[in-house]
Design an enzyme around this catalytic site. Structure first.
Site, mmCIF file in Angstrom:
data_model
loop_
_atom_site.group_PDB
_atom_site.id
_atom_site.type_symbol
_atom_site.label_atom_id
_atom_site.label_comp_id
_atom_site.label_asym_id
_atom_site.label_seq_id
_atom_site.Cartn_x
_atom_site.Cartn_y
_atom_site.Cartn_z
ATOM 1 C CG ASP A 193 -69.176 -3.382 8.342
ATOM 2 O OD1 ASP A 193 -69.167 -2.144 8.973
ATOM 3 O OD2 ASP A 193 -67.556 -3.487 8.252
ATOM 4 N NE ARG A 229 -68.447 -4.443 12.754
ATOM 5 C CZ ARG A 229 -68.227 -5.657 12.256
ATOM 6 N NH1 ARG A 229 -69.330 -6.693 11.802
ATOM 7 N NH2 ARG A 229 -67.637 -5.456 11.432
ATOM 8 C CB CYS A 247 -66.011 -4.018 14.612
ATOM 9 S SG CYS A 247 -65.246 -2.062 14.288
#
Length: 200
Positions: free
Chosen positions: A147, A31, A25
């Protein structure tokens, strides 16, 4: 809607060795470490613990060495997972030649990774995919994992829902990919502890 798997995964770089997957990420504090935790659990449940090595990283360097975001850690804890050991890392170009599969959390991460892979000194553009696409989430609203950084429990919970839906699909694809190589579920016993934890 039940997630459906995407295109066939790339074959192992080194048959007989653990299949190495890196989840990526932006900062490696929300994440990708959540995805790493969930996917590892699914792989263990499928008997692939040791046959597949999973780690994670970020495209940026802002959080290198930091613990997982408290919101991400809390979301995992509510579902029985422990994210306390995680420390953020930045993805290194040299890893492109050392990973069998690299799964980006969103299209921005995917583009950054593919730009790196197109450098003449790098390898592996065809091995870079979108986590949600491989996990069959495209039919359920797109392949990006949003996100949740800066959000509340609902945002982190939603991300964990998406990761939890995609992870079994990815684990199933890995099981099908590796079985023809003579590595039955749970059958790999080689490699060091560092290798199983996804050292660079």
């Amino acid at each position: 809607m039940t997630p459906s798997p995407a295109a066939e995964l790339p074959s192992p770089r080194e048959p007989g060795a653990p299949y190495r997957v890196c989840l990526v990420c932006l900062g490696n504090i929300c994440r990708s470490p959540m995805a790493e935790t969930v996917l590892r659990a699914e792989l263990a449940a499928a008997g692939l613990d040791g046959a597949v090595v999973v780690d994670s990283a970020g495209t940026g360097d802002w959080h290198v060495g930091d613990a997982m975001d408290p919101g991400a850690r809390a979301a995992l804890a509510r579902r029985g997972f422990d994210g306390s050991d995680h420390r953020a890392r930045q993805f290194q170009p040299s890893w492109l030649a050392r990973r069998d599969l690299i799964l980006a959390m969103d299209t921005r991460n995917l583009a950054d990774l593919r730009r790196t892979a197109r450098d003449p000194s790098s390898q592996g553009d065809d091995r870079i995919r979108l986590f949600g696409e491989v996990g069959g989430l495209t039919e359920a609203g797109g392949g990006d994992i949003p996100d949740p950084w800066g959000g509340g429990a609902d945002e982190f919970g939603h991300v964990l829902d998406l990761l939890s839906a995609a992870a079994p699909v990815i684990a199933g694809q890995l099981a099908r990919l590796l079985e023809p190589d003579g590595r039955p579920a749970g059958g790999f016993t080689g490699g060091s502890e560092a290798g199983r934890r996804g050292a660079p």
